[in-house]
Design a protein around this motif. Sequence first.
Motif, PDB file in Angstrom:
ATOM      1  N   ALA A   1       6.516  -0.189  16.123  1.00 50.37           N
ATOM      2  CA  ALA A   1       6.547  -1.593  15.704  1.00 50.37           C
ATOM      3  C   ALA A   1       6.019  -1.726  14.285  1.00 50.37           C
ATOM      4  O   ALA A   1       5.006  -1.121  13.934  1.00 50.37           O
ATOM      5  CB  ALA A   1       5.704  -2.445  16.650  1.00 50.37           C
ATOM      6  N   GLY A   2       6.726  -2.491  13.450  1.00 46.73           N
ATOM      7  CA  GLY A   2       6.257  -2.703  12.090  1.00 46.73           C
ATOM      8  C   GLY A   2       6.221  -1.400  11.309  1.00 46.73           C
ATOM      9  O   GLY A   2       7.166  -0.604  11.347  1.00 46.73           O
ATOM     10  N   SER A   3       5.096  -1.146  10.644  1.00 42.64           N
ATOM     11  CA  SER A   3       4.987   0.009   9.764  1.00 42.64           C
ATOM     12  C   SER A   3       3.997   1.031  10.291  1.00 42.64           C
ATOM     13  O   SER A   3       2.903   0.681  10.742  1.00 42.64           O
ATOM     14  CB  SER A   3       4.542  -0.440   8.367  1.00 42.64           C
ATOM     15  OG  SER A   3       4.219   0.675   7.555  1.00 42.64           O
ATOM     16  N   ALA A   4       4.378   2.297  10.188  1.00 43.68           N
ATOM     17  CA  ALA A   4       3.482   3.386  10.570  1.00 43.68           C
ATOM     18  C   ALA A   4       2.328   3.536   9.591  1.00 43.68           C
ATOM     19  O   ALA A   4       1.333   4.201   9.893  1.00 43.68           O
ATOM     20  CB  ALA A   4       4.268   4.695  10.632  1.00 43.68           C
ATOM     21  N   SER A   5       2.436   2.928   8.412  1.00 41.09           N
ATOM     22  CA  SER A   5       1.425   3.111   7.365  1.00 41.09           C
ATOM     23  C   SER A   5       0.401   1.985   7.305  1.00 41.09           C
ATOM     24  O   SER A   5      -0.372   1.904   6.347  1.00 41.09           O
ATOM     25  CB  SER A   5       2.107   3.252   6.001  1.00 41.09           C
ATOM     26  OG  SER A   5       2.838   2.089   5.688  1.00 41.09           O
TER      27      SER A   5
END
Length: 491
Positions: free
Chosen positions: A135-139
């Motif tokens: 979900a969204g960003s891994a960062s």
Amino acid sequence: MQARVLMIQGTGSDVGKSLLVAGLARAFVRRGLRVRPFKPQNMSNNAAVTADGGEIGRAQALQARAARVAASVHMNPVLLKPQSDVGAQLVVQGRVVGNTWARDYQSIKAGLLDSVLDSFGRLAEEADLVLVEGAGSASEVNLRADDIANMGFARAAGVPVVLVGDIDRGGVIASLVGTRAVIDPEDAAMIEGFIVNRFRGDASLFTDGMTLIAERTGWPALGLVPYFPEAVRLPAEDALSLPVSMAPGGIVKIVVLAYPHLANFDDVDPLRQEPDVDVVFVQPGQPIPGDATLVVLPGSKATIADLGALREAGWDIDLKAHLRRGGHVLGLCGGYQMLGRRVADPDGIEGPPCSVEGLGLLDAETVLGGDKVLIEVTGKTKDEGVPFKGYEMHVGRTITSARPLLELDGGGTDGAIDASGRVAGCYIHGLLADDRQRRHWLQRIGAASSGFDYEAGIEDTLDRLADHLEEHVDCARLLDIARAPRIGATK
């Protein structure tokens, strides 16, 4: 045989993770594998009712269809549905458990990991391959503590990750290399390769770019996926990227009011695919076009707040002018509630307890409260006998003295229609995905239907998407990367 698992994470939101999982699910199920989609945590107001009587994000329902299995609450065990003054509604394993603010959720999400792993384990028991969507960003390292959506889940379940970047939005090299730079080294070690999505133009011009990313990250390139324009024919989930018209300048203009807490806007997707119909989403600050034939008030996650936003935009005045010109109005779920004389929220479901005037276009009153209705339904129009199938997903009960719009199989009615026959509303989602109903509604407003089969079109598009990914992604390598989970091996 224990299921193998592969997780697809992204460098950001809307990089195409959901579509890639759907296409891969169809590709691998065509190879004879039992595939199950899974998303630990989702945030969306576009939801679907499952066969086991709960609700999940719309994307996971589409992925289940791609895998040719019934949608289950375990495919999306944690669902956050943003709404007005109470933050977000929290749905766990298909059932509403309460409301939470974003800051509060950060402190409770760790306690949801058991439910997430329970659902994951159930799916793994019945599958050869589980495709997990992040979900969204891994960062988002600021949210990494107690994460259950991306690397937190990958580490807890011990599953390999493929990272996806979107070149169409620009900066894909920086987003992939930057992710490698900011995430924890142990998280980075979970990533087995990367995919660049939505490429346009001559792929040979980005060969050096793929090589550079691989060298800077240490992750192998697994695919450069060209833009897939037919994706617009699949139900979308994210209202941040509302669909554009597919037939601008069409003979009939249908306007959809895009209020702030818009929900289940995919209800109008089938209309967008009619070649003579121009579907336009009107944003706050924009007037309802004077040449509209039909105005649709779609679902809302915050009926009272969106009713206020509707008035602030001046749409209540525009609707009256639209009706004076002989136009039609259709309200779906929350939009149906708005069309009545009053909406009351005595228990503070959406915010402080209150009661507000509705638009007064239907003789109906709604009281929010009670258990959430989550059910698949069939029936027919009360007057014409046109069959339909769809589903209900709402909180509240509406009482009306107007004539019912729909007659339900097994008894009972739903919705209302005014004496003129030009203002109508109901609680049924998916009504216009039924070819019989869509033709009926187009006839009501003086438009012709192309007669296309919407459901068959979804299936055809999923097959074309699978073909597309088979051509541009190293699917054999993905299967090699996928492995049995090692729950509890790392955190």
